[in-house]
Design an enzyme around this catalytic site. Structure first.
Site, PDB file in Angstrom:
ATOM      1  N   ASP A   1     -68.429 -27.643  23.273  1.00  6.98           N
ATOM      2  CA  ASP A   1     -68.976 -26.382  22.773  1.00  6.98           C
ATOM      3  C   ASP A   1     -68.328 -25.196  23.481  1.00  6.98           C
ATOM      4  O   ASP A   1     -68.545 -24.058  23.090  1.00  6.98           O
ATOM      5  CB  ASP A   1     -70.499 -26.345  22.971  1.00  6.98           C
ATOM      6  CG  ASP A   1     -71.145 -25.119  22.331  1.00  6.98           C
ATOM      7  OD1 ASP A   1     -70.804 -24.823  21.164  1.00  6.98           O
ATOM      8  OD2 ASP A   1     -71.979 -24.466  22.984  1.00  6.98           O
TER       9      ASP A   1
ATOM     10  N   GLU B   1     -61.423 -18.762  24.582  1.00  6.75           N
ATOM     11  CA  GLU B   1     -62.437 -18.581  23.549  1.00  6.75           C
ATOM     12  C   GLU B   1     -62.209 -17.279  22.794  1.00  6.75           C
ATOM     13  O   GLU B   1     -62.070 -16.231  23.432  1.00  6.75           O
ATOM     14  CB  GLU B   1     -63.839 -18.608  24.173  1.00  6.75           C
ATOM     15  CG  GLU B   1     -64.182 -19.983  24.719  1.00  6.75           C
ATOM     16  CD  GLU B   1     -65.634 -20.141  25.150  1.00  6.75           C
ATOM     17  OE1 GLU B   1     -66.093 -21.270  25.288  1.00  6.75           O
ATOM     18  OE2 GLU B   1     -66.313 -19.118  25.353  1.00  6.75           O
TER      19      GLU B   1
ATOM     20  N   ARG C   1     -69.069 -24.911  30.829  1.00  5.39           N
ATOM     21  CA  ARG C   1     -67.993 -23.930  30.717  1.00  5.39           C
ATOM     22  C   ARG C   1     -66.665 -24.667  30.559  1.00  5.39           C
ATOM     23  O   ARG C   1     -66.462 -25.753  31.113  1.00  5.39           O
ATOM     24  CB  ARG C   1     -67.938 -23.020  31.945  1.00  5.39           C
ATOM     25  CG  ARG C   1     -69.092 -22.024  32.053  1.00  5.39           C
ATOM     26  CD  ARG C   1     -68.979 -20.941  30.974  1.00  5.39           C
ATOM     27  NE  ARG C   1     -70.005 -19.909  31.106  1.00  5.39           N
ATOM     28  CZ  ARG C   1     -71.149 -19.891  30.431  1.00  5.39           C
ATOM     29  NH1 ARG C   1     -71.422 -20.897  29.599  1.00  5.39           N
ATOM     30  NH2 ARG C   1     -72.011 -18.906  30.580  1.00  5.39           N
TER      31      ARG C   1
ATOM     32  N   HIS D   1     -69.071 -22.417  20.657  1.00  9.23           N
ATOM     33  CA  HIS D   1     -69.966 -21.880  21.685  1.00  9.23           C
ATOM     34  C   HIS D   1     -71.311 -21.466  21.070  1.00  9.23           C
ATOM     35  O   HIS D   1     -71.788 -20.338  21.244  1.00  9.23           O
ATOM     36  CB  HIS D   1     -69.323 -20.685  22.395  1.00  9.23           C
ATOM     37  CG  HIS D   1     -69.846 -20.498  23.794  1.00  9.23           C
ATOM     38  ND1 HIS D   1     -69.068 -20.026  24.822  1.00  9.23           N
ATOM     39  CD2 HIS D   1     -71.073 -20.709  24.327  1.00  9.23           C
ATOM     40  CE1 HIS D   1     -69.785 -19.951  25.936  1.00  9.23           C
ATOM     41  NE2 HIS D   1     -71.012 -20.372  25.648  1.00  9.23           N
ATOM     42  N   ILE D   2     -71.932 -22.416  20.385  1.00  6.36           N
ATOM     43  CA  ILE D   2     -73.196 -22.130  19.685  1.00  6.36           C
ATOM     44  C   ILE D   2     -74.366 -22.903  20.283  1.00  6.36           C
ATOM     45  O   ILE D   2     -75.444 -22.937  19.685  1.00  6.36           O
ATOM     46  CB  ILE D   2     -73.086 -22.458  18.184  1.00  6.36           C
ATOM     47  CG1 ILE D   2     -72.705 -23.930  17.973  1.00  6.36           C
ATOM     48  CG2 ILE D   2     -72.109 -21.524  17.493  1.00  6.36           C
ATOM     49  CD1 ILE D   2     -72.874 -24.406  16.543  1.00  6.36           C
ATOM     50  N   GLY D   3     -74.163 -23.521  21.459  1.00 10.45           N
ATOM     51  CA  GLY D   3     -75.238 -24.312  22.038  1.00 10.45           C
ATOM     52  C   GLY D   3     -76.548 -23.564  22.149  1.00 10.45           C
ATOM     53  O   GLY D   3     -77.620 -24.096  21.867  1.00 10.45           O
TER      54      GLY D   3
ATOM     55  N   ILE E   1     -80.560 -26.999  31.516  1.00 11.41           N
ATOM     56  CA  ILE E   1     -80.016 -27.820  30.438  1.00 11.41           C
ATOM     57  C   ILE E   1     -80.111 -29.296  30.792  1.00 11.41           C
ATOM     58  O   ILE E   1     -80.530 -30.127  29.981  1.00 11.41           O
ATOM     59  CB  ILE E   1     -78.565 -27.422  30.141  1.00 11.41           C
ATOM     60  CG1 ILE E   1     -78.512 -25.981  29.598  1.00 11.41           C
ATOM     61  CG2 ILE E   1     -77.934 -28.385  29.146  1.00 11.41           C
ATOM     62  CD1 ILE E   1     -77.111 -25.400  29.514  1.00 11.41           C
TER      63      ILE E   1
END
Length: 315
Positions: free
Chosen positions: A258, A263, A234, A281-283, A150
């Site tokens: 994100d 969660e 995270r 959490h859609i990265g 990333i």
């Protein structure tokens, strides 16, 4: 062959249906509840965000593979799996397209925070033109905390914005810094310097004993006043109370998140009263990354079925 997926049927953008279509001869069972209780009767587990502990592994009677759908394995007791002869594998972000998708989301958050996206609806409602006054990205400094798939994808894209990029990782490599056009690259011990210089700090680390709460009250105090913090790694990387205090005081101008401590997050959380761009959490949930993840997962499931060596085995 039976595979247990620790998720509900509609999770992860239709990925489960794509797994079934790719390997129609494999039985996929989607149940986060089942995955937290017993692994009996399954040949493989796709754990997603489930904690795979030694007690849970004791329930496995024929499990041969724990195949993560992404890169993160911090919730898997790899040593306990290894002791039972269970392979543990992932799909590296830089080969699945996941890193590219997460990097794009991080940049979208940077742009939204810089251009005060949270204020735009009110400006439109009030019919006010030319407001809010935002920040340009050109010439600003981005601190990349973590330079795996990333971080590298971010460095590549940020160069096009003519931003100054700096970074920290476990070891310093001058050739790595040159190749990824970093103004400087330091070890994690130089995190305070990175925080002090950065207009935007982007976290893309796993959550482990070395990185948990790496951004706490002292770290936030070192950040440039009015800077922005973005977390696509995270939730546990940031101490929540310290983040709230920094947003309250104005030490941070805003945050892009994100990932969260819990969660899914509570939609009524006081965090969302601040200048926060939040995504569920859609990265890595795009057509490109899901296709790459499905290909990686299915290749290893096929290899397990056919008795071939597992790829990206971390055990």
């Amino acid at each position: 062959m039976r595979v247990l997926i620790a998720a509900q049927e509609n999770a992860w953008g239709g990925m489960i249906q794509q797994l079934r279509e790719t390997l129609p001869d494999v039985e996929f069972v989607a149940s986060a509840e089942q995955a937290g209780k017993s692994l009996a009767g399954f040949d493989a587990l796709i754990p997603t965000m489930t904690q795979v502990s030694e007690p849970l592994l004791q329930t496995a009677d024929r499990l041969k593979l724990i195949q993560q759908s992404g890169a993160g394995l911090e919730r898997v007791d790899i040593a306990a799996a290894r002791a039972r002869g269970i392979a543990v594998a992932n799909v590296p972000t830089d080969i699945s397209g996941n890193a590219d998708s997460v990097a794009e989301l991080a940049i979208w958050m940077m742009l939204g925070l810089a251009r005060k996206a949270s204020e735009v609806p009110q400006m439109l409602a009030d019919r006010r033109l030319g407001q809010p006054i935002g920040l340009g990205l050109k010439g600003k400094t981005v601190g990349l905390v973590g330079l795996g798939g990333i971080g590298k994808a971010l460095a590549q894209r940020l160069a096009a914005f003519e931003m100054r990029t700096i970074g920290v990782k476990r070891s310093v490599d001058a050739e790595f810094a040159r190749r990824h056009r970093l103004d400087w690259l330091g070890t994690m011990e130089q995190l305070p310097q990175l925080l002090a210089e950065s207009d935007f700090v982007v976290l893309s680390l796993p959550d482990n004993p070395e990185t948990h709460h790496i951004i706490d009250e002292p770290a936030l105090a070192k950040m440039k006043p009015g800077s922005f913090l973005i977390n696509v790694g995270r939730g546990g990387l940031i101490e929540k109370g310290a983040l709230l205090a920094a947003l309250d005081s104005g030490q941070l101008a805003g945050a892009g998140l994100d990932v969260f401590w819990q969660e899914p997050p509570d939609p009524q959380d006081v965090l969302f009263r601040h200048n926060v761009i939040a995504t569920p959490h859609i990265g890595g949930v795009t057509d490109i990354s899901i296709s790459g993840i499905v290909a990686g997962v299915c290749e290893n499931l096929r290899r397990l079925r056919d008795g071939e060596a597992i790829l990206n085995d971390q055990s």
